[in-house]
Design an enzyme around this catalytic site. Structure first.
Site, PDB file in Angstrom:
ATOM      1  N   ALA A  82     -14.336 -22.405  20.417  1.00 19.66           N
ATOM      2  CA  ALA A  82     -13.103 -22.416  21.211  1.00 19.66           C
ATOM      3  C   ALA A  82     -12.106 -23.404  20.630  1.00 19.66           C
ATOM      4  CB  ALA A  82     -13.422 -22.757  22.661  1.00 19.66           C
ATOM      5  N   GLY A  83     -12.588 -24.575  20.222  1.00 22.63           N
ATOM      6  CA  GLY A  83     -11.709 -25.565  19.614  1.00 22.63           C
ATOM      7  C   GLY A  83     -11.087 -25.063  18.332  1.00 22.63           C
ATOM      8  N   ALA A  84     -11.861 -24.322  17.542  1.00 20.80           N
ATOM      9  CA  ALA A  84     -11.329 -23.780  16.285  1.00 20.80           C
ATOM     10  C   ALA A  84     -10.231 -22.757  16.558  1.00 20.80           C
ATOM     11  CB  ALA A  84     -12.457 -23.147  15.472  1.00 20.80           C
ATOM     12  N   CYS A 118       6.281  12.447  23.515  1.00 18.38           N
ATOM     13  CA  CYS A 118       6.542  12.530  24.950  1.00 18.38           C
ATOM     14  C   CYS A 118       8.030  12.726  25.240  1.00 18.38           C
ATOM     15  CB  CYS A 118       6.034  11.271  25.647  1.00 18.38           C
ATOM     16  SG  CYS A 118       4.230  11.154  25.631  1.00 18.38           S
ATOM     17  N   GLU A 131       2.981  10.459  30.400  1.00 19.42           N
ATOM     18  CA  GLU A 131       4.061  11.370  30.787  1.00 19.42           C
ATOM     19  C   GLU A 131       3.570  12.806  30.910  1.00 19.42           C
ATOM     20  OE1 GLU A 131       6.041   8.376  27.877  1.00 19.42           O
ATOM     21  OE2 GLU A 131       4.026   9.114  28.375  1.00 19.42           O
TER      22      GLU A 131
END
Length: 363
Positions: free
Chosen positions: A297-299, A88, A56
């Protein structure tokens, strides 16, 4: 009701907000457009860096006297507190705007209430314009604010039949140079990049951002190495970017002098994923790019800790070799993690698919 011109201004503000990705954490990305009394754009701005002027303020400076009697269109409710910068809401009041339209309400206790402050000053306030679109652009900060943990993006690259490496272990390169360059963009937008010990042993990755123009901060490189098998010569331990090695709390790390180590609760499959995310959040990390292999990734999937999936699919077939996702605790199709596809885009010869865990129940 918002006017068509205000809706167009909000779309522009959302575009502007995206320019701050990678440089505003732990603050949100925010865009702002000032319309003059005739509905014409008088000023634009976005939050460019943490600790710097908010969107802003940039937009009001650009608009100057044309802001008086005009409308401020902002992607996030104007803040109502003094931190490293002033509130702001007060800046908008001082500028003499007659109307403020914002997309997403601020969920943080310290900063919320800007809309009420503006209304109390006699300014016409409207909220919720293009809320879903603006929230998607600020998904990292909103998730971190509401859940007190980092937003996690799981990124992987595979063949069309879902293989991330061949049967002999070779994996460079499954995806194209264009896709790999796009991954560096994802890294630049993230506070931390996380891999596991398997990826470390197989690829000795560097994990720093390369080839990305613009202003960003090198992400924290995180290695989840339960038993501290990492050696001092690993590329990820160079001085290009900060590195954290996450180990089980009972692991000996005497061979890693000077290395930043986080000790986490040990689980049956490694270290606690919630514990890791709590540790990272405490260090100011609000966004995580998970680049680990199938086990890690699986965890994360099993822990319900994946907020977004970005998959790079190469037009190739292997027929054997490790799959992209390891054991995620899913044993029947009824429990599959369903995803809502948000975008499919061609990246060189590859397809990039962006998806989110579905919020709807499958019957």
């Amino acid at each position: 009701m918002a006017t068509p011109g205000e809706a167009d201004a909000m779309r522009r503000a959302i575009e502007l907000a995206a320019r701050g990705m990678g440089s505003t954490s732990p603050n949100p990305v925010v865009g702002a457009v000032i319309l003059d009394a005739h509905g014409e754009i008088a000023g634009e701005g976005w939050h460019q860096r943490a600790g710097g002027p908010h969107a802003e303020v940039h937009a009001l400076r650009a608009a100057g006297d044309a802001a008086r009697g005009g409308t401020a269109v902002v992607t996030l409710e104007p803040c109502n507190h003094t931190g490293r910068t002033g509130p702001c809401a007060q800046a908008l009041i001082a500028a003499g705007v007659s109307r403020v339209v914002y997309a997403v309400a601020d969920p943080t206790p310290a900063a919320t209430g800007g809309g009420a402050t503006l209304a109390a000053a006699g300014i016409d306030v409207e909220s919720g314009l293009l809320e879903a679109e603006a929230a998607r652009g600020n998904e990292v900060w909103l998730t971190a604010s509401r859940e007190q943990r980092p937003f996690v993006v799981w990124k992987y690259a595979s063949t069309l039949d879902g293989r991330i490496a061949a049967a002999d272990g070779t994996s460079r390169w499954i995806s194209s140079a264009a896709s790999r360059a796009d991954v560096h963009r994802l890294r630049a937008e993230s506070d931390a990049v996380v891999v596991g010990s398997g990826t470390l042993r197989a690829d000795d990755p560097h994990l720093a951002v390369r080839g990305v123009a613009g202003t960003f901060t090198q992400p924290l490189r995180v290695v989840v190495d339960t038993n501290a098998k990492i050696t001092p010569g690993a590329r990820v331990l160079d001085g290009t970017a900060p590195t954290l090695v996450a180990v089980a709390e009972d692991t000996d790390t005497a061979h890693l002098p000077g290395v930043d180590v986080a000790r986490l609760p040990r689980t049956g499959s490694g270290v606690s994923v919630p514990g890791l995310l709590a540790e990272l959040y405490g260090r100011g990390v609000r966004s995580v790019l998970l680049e680990g292999g199938p086990t890690l990734a699986g965890a994360f999937v099993a822990a319900g800790a994946v907020d977004k999936v970005v998959g790079y699919l190469a037009p190739a077939l292997l027929g054997a070799g490790p799959a992209a996702l390891g054991d995620a605790g899913i044993t029947t199709i009824a429990h599959a993690l369903r995803l809502d596809v948000a975008e499919i885009e061609r990246i060189g010869p590859d397809l990039r698919i962006t998806a989110y865990p579905s919020r709807t129940e499958e019957n």
